[in-house]
Design a protein around this motif. Structure first.
Motif, PDB file in Angstrom:
ATOM      1  N   PRO A  55      41.776  51.012  36.616  1.00 32.72           N
ATOM      2  CA  PRO A  55      40.390  50.538  36.664  1.00 32.72           C
ATOM      3  C   PRO A  55      39.402  51.687  36.847  1.00 32.72           C
ATOM      4  CG  PRO A  55      41.785  49.124  37.989  1.00 32.72           C
ATOM      5  CD  PRO A  55      42.622  50.290  37.568  1.00 32.72           C
ATOM      6  N   VAL A  56      38.230  51.553  36.257  1.00 36.65           N
ATOM      7  CA  VAL A  56      37.227  52.616  36.248  1.00 36.65           C
ATOM      8  C   VAL A  56      36.825  53.018  37.661  1.00 36.65           C
ATOM      9  CG1 VAL A  56      34.887  53.217  35.518  1.00 36.65           C
ATOM     10  CG2 VAL A  56      36.362  51.900  34.005  1.00 36.65           C
ATOM     11  N   PHE A  57      36.544  52.025  38.516  1.00 36.54           N
ATOM     12  CA  PHE A  57      36.100  52.341  39.874  1.00 36.54           C
ATOM     13  C   PHE A  57      37.200  53.020  40.686  1.00 36.54           C
ATOM     14  CE2 PHE A  57      32.780  49.073  39.129  1.00 36.54           C
ATOM     15  CZ  PHE A  57      31.691  49.892  39.365  1.00 36.54           C
ATOM     16  N   GLU A  58      38.456  52.617  40.470  1.00 33.83           N
ATOM     17  CA  GLU A  58      39.541  53.265  41.194  1.00 33.83           C
ATOM     18  C   GLU A  58      39.683  54.716  40.767  1.00 33.83           C
ATOM     19  OE1 GLU A  58      43.212  51.126  41.133  1.00 33.83           O
ATOM     20  OE2 GLU A  58      42.318  49.320  41.965  1.00 33.83           O
ATOM     21  N   THR A  59      39.462  55.007  39.504  1.00 39.85           N
ATOM     22  CA  THR A  59      39.521  56.386  39.024  1.00 39.85           C
ATOM     23  C   THR A  59      38.374  57.196  39.611  1.00 39.85           C
ATOM     24  OG1 THR A  59      40.457  55.574  36.959  1.00 39.85           O
ATOM     25  CG2 THR A  59      39.620  57.818  36.956  1.00 39.85           C
ATOM     26  N   ALA A  60      37.178  56.607  39.641  1.00 40.15           N
ATOM     27  CA  ALA A  60      36.000  57.330  40.145  1.00 40.15           C
ATOM     28  C   ALA A  60      36.092  57.570  41.650  1.00 40.15           C
ATOM     29  CB  ALA A  60      34.735  56.552  39.818  1.00 40.15           C
ATOM     30  N   LEU A  61      36.686  56.634  42.390  1.00 40.29           N
ATOM     31  CA  LEU A  61      36.746  56.750  43.844  1.00 40.29           C
ATOM     32  C   LEU A  61      38.042  57.400  44.336  1.00 40.29           C
ATOM     33  CD1 LEU A  61      35.359  53.245  44.816  1.00 40.29           C
ATOM     34  CD2 LEU A  61      34.145  55.417  44.875  1.00 40.29           C
ATOM     35  N   GLU A  70      34.130  45.547  46.789  1.00 40.54           N
ATOM     36  CA  GLU A  70      34.647  44.596  45.813  1.00 40.54           C
ATOM     37  C   GLU A  70      33.916  43.257  45.932  1.00 40.54           C
ATOM     38  OE1 GLU A  70      38.994  42.772  44.562  1.00 40.54           O
ATOM     39  OE2 GLU A  70      38.870  44.481  45.925  1.00 40.54           O
ATOM     40  N   SER A  71      33.686  42.802  47.156  1.00 43.27           N
ATOM     41  CA  SER A  71      32.941  41.559  47.374  1.00 43.27           C
ATOM     42  C   SER A  71      31.503  41.695  46.898  1.00 43.27           C
ATOM     43  CB  SER A  71      32.948  41.187  48.858  1.00 43.27           C
ATOM     44  OG  SER A  71      34.246  40.892  49.279  1.00 43.27           O
ATOM     45  N   LEU A  72      30.897  42.845  47.158  1.00 41.95           N
ATOM     46  CA  LEU A  72      29.525  43.087  46.715  1.00 41.95           C
ATOM     47  C   LEU A  72      29.435  43.014  45.195  1.00 41.95           C
ATOM     48  CD1 LEU A  72      26.571  44.038  47.248  1.00 41.95           C
ATOM     49  CD2 LEU A  72      27.442  46.358  46.927  1.00 41.95           C
ATOM     50  N   LEU A  73      30.353  43.668  44.503  1.00 41.09           N
ATOM     51  CA  LEU A  73      30.333  43.645  43.040  1.00 41.09           C
ATOM     52  C   LEU A  73      30.529  42.226  42.509  1.00 41.09           C
ATOM     53  CD1 LEU A  73      32.383  46.865  42.270  1.00 41.09           C
ATOM     54  CD2 LEU A  73      29.923  46.540  42.030  1.00 41.09           C
ATOM     55  N   PHE A  74      31.399  41.467  43.160  1.00 39.73           N
ATOM     56  CA  PHE A  74      31.611  40.078  42.755  1.00 39.73           C
ATOM     57  C   PHE A  74      30.327  39.277  42.936  1.00 39.73           C
ATOM     58  CE2 PHE A  74      32.962  35.694  43.536  1.00 39.73           C
ATOM     59  CZ  PHE A  74      33.695  35.470  42.389  1.00 39.73           C
ATOM     60  N   VAL A  76      27.231  40.416  42.980  1.00 30.35           N
ATOM     61  CA  VAL A  76      26.238  40.869  42.001  1.00 30.35           C
ATOM     62  C   VAL A  76      26.522  40.233  40.640  1.00 30.35           C
ATOM     63  CG1 VAL A  76      25.428  42.889  40.713  1.00 30.35           C
ATOM     64  CG2 VAL A  76      25.670  43.009  43.185  1.00 30.35           C
ATOM     65  N   GLN A  77      27.789  40.197  40.264  1.00 31.56           N
ATOM     66  CA  GLN A  77      28.180  39.577  39.000  1.00 31.56           C
ATOM     67  C   GLN A  77      27.804  38.099  39.004  1.00 31.56           C
ATOM     68  OE1 GLN A  77      32.367  39.890  38.283  1.00 31.56           O
ATOM     69  NE2 GLN A  77      32.333  38.487  36.567  1.00 31.56           N
ATOM     70  N   THR A  78      28.044  37.417  40.100  1.00 32.69           N
ATOM     71  CA  THR A  78      27.687  36.009  40.218  1.00 32.69           C
ATOM     72  C   THR A  78      26.178  35.819  40.125  1.00 32.69           C
ATOM     73  OG1 THR A  78      29.609  35.662  41.628  1.00 32.69           O
ATOM     74  CG2 THR A  78      27.913  33.975  41.680  1.00 32.69           C
ATOM     75  N   ALA A  79      25.426  36.670  40.803  1.00 28.52           N
ATOM     76  CA  ALA A  79      23.962  36.563  40.786  1.00 28.52           C
ATOM     77  C   ALA A  79      23.414  36.767  39.372  1.00 28.52           C
ATOM     78  CB  ALA A  79      23.349  37.573  41.750  1.00 28.52           C
ATOM     79  N   ILE A  80      23.977  37.703  38.652  1.00 31.99           N
ATOM     80  CA  ILE A  80      23.523  37.938  37.276  1.00 31.99           C
ATOM     81  C   ILE A  80      23.802  36.703  36.420  1.00 31.99           C
ATOM     82  CG2 ILE A  80      23.982  39.277  35.178  1.00 31.99           C
ATOM     83  CD1 ILE A  80      24.429  41.703  37.050  1.00 31.99           C
ATOM     84  N   GLY A  81      25.000  36.133  36.556  1.00 28.53           N
ATOM     85  CA  GLY A  81      25.347  34.933  35.793  1.00 28.53           C
ATOM     86  C   GLY A  81      24.445  33.760  36.118  1.00 28.53           C
ATOM     87  N   VAL A  82      24.181  33.554  37.407  1.00 25.04           N
ATOM     88  CA  VAL A  82      23.304  32.457  37.829  1.00 25.04           C
ATOM     89  C   VAL A  82      21.888  32.696  37.310  1.00 25.04           C
ATOM     90  CG1 VAL A  82      22.209  31.397  39.846  1.00 25.04           C
ATOM     91  CG2 VAL A  82      24.669  31.772  39.818  1.00 25.04           C
ATOM     92  N   GLY A  83      21.442  33.937  37.350  1.00 26.52           N
ATOM     93  CA  GLY A  83      20.106  34.253  36.842  1.00 26.52           C
ATOM     94  C   GLY A  83      19.968  33.933  35.367  1.00 26.52           C
ATOM     95  N   ILE A  84      20.985  34.269  34.584  1.00 23.99           N
ATOM     96  CA  ILE A  84      20.946  33.987  33.146  1.00 23.99           C
ATOM     97  C   ILE A  84      20.940  32.483  32.894  1.00 23.99           C
ATOM     98  CG2 ILE A  84      22.303  34.154  31.015  1.00 23.99           C
ATOM     99  CD1 ILE A  84      23.166  36.963  32.010  1.00 23.99           C
ATOM    100  N   ILE A  85      21.804  31.764  33.601  1.00 24.11           N
ATOM    101  CA  ILE A  85      21.860  30.309  33.422  1.00 24.11           C
ATOM    102  C   ILE A  85      20.539  29.661  33.828  1.00 24.11           C
ATOM    103  CG2 ILE A  85      22.943  28.192  34.281  1.00 24.11           C
ATOM    104  CD1 ILE A  85      25.589  29.804  34.362  1.00 24.11           C
TER     105      ILE A  85
END
Length: 112
Positions: A55-61, A70-74, A76-85
């Protein structure tokens, strides 16, 4: 008692039952995530399996992502999806309003 009041009381009682009954009915039940189930199945099928990418983040970190990140990224992903909907639903509601306004304007123009 009004019919609406009776329905509201029944729904509230059902909601309370849905919250209270499962902890007693499911004592000793184990709940696991799909990631764990997938990993276990892969180990059963091919114990010597090597992932073909990192995974990209594991390589970078240089290691595994901390749980908080990981929870924060999840989230943020949820917020973006809800915003689009929500945006798309708002557009559909506004489109209905615009079409109604156009119809009333056309009717007003025809009657004048």
């Amino acid at each position: 008692m009004k019919k609406d009041t009776k329905i509201a009381i029944v729904l509230i009682v059902l909601a309370i039952l849905i919250v209270v009954i499962p902890p007693f009915a499911l004592k000793g039940a184990e709940f696991g995530g799909s990631d764990d189930a997938g990993s276990q199945k892969i180990e059963e099928i091919a114990g010597d399996y090597e992932p073909w990418f990192t995974p990209v983040f594991e390589t970078a970190l240089n290691g595994e992502i901390p749980g908080e990140i990981e929870s924060l990224l999840f989230c943020v992903q949820t917020a973006i999806g809800v915003g689009i909907i929500a945006f798309l639903m708002g557009r559909m509601v506004e489109r209905k309003k615009w079409s109604r306004e156009e119809e009333t304007e056309q009717k007003a123009g025809q009657s004048a």
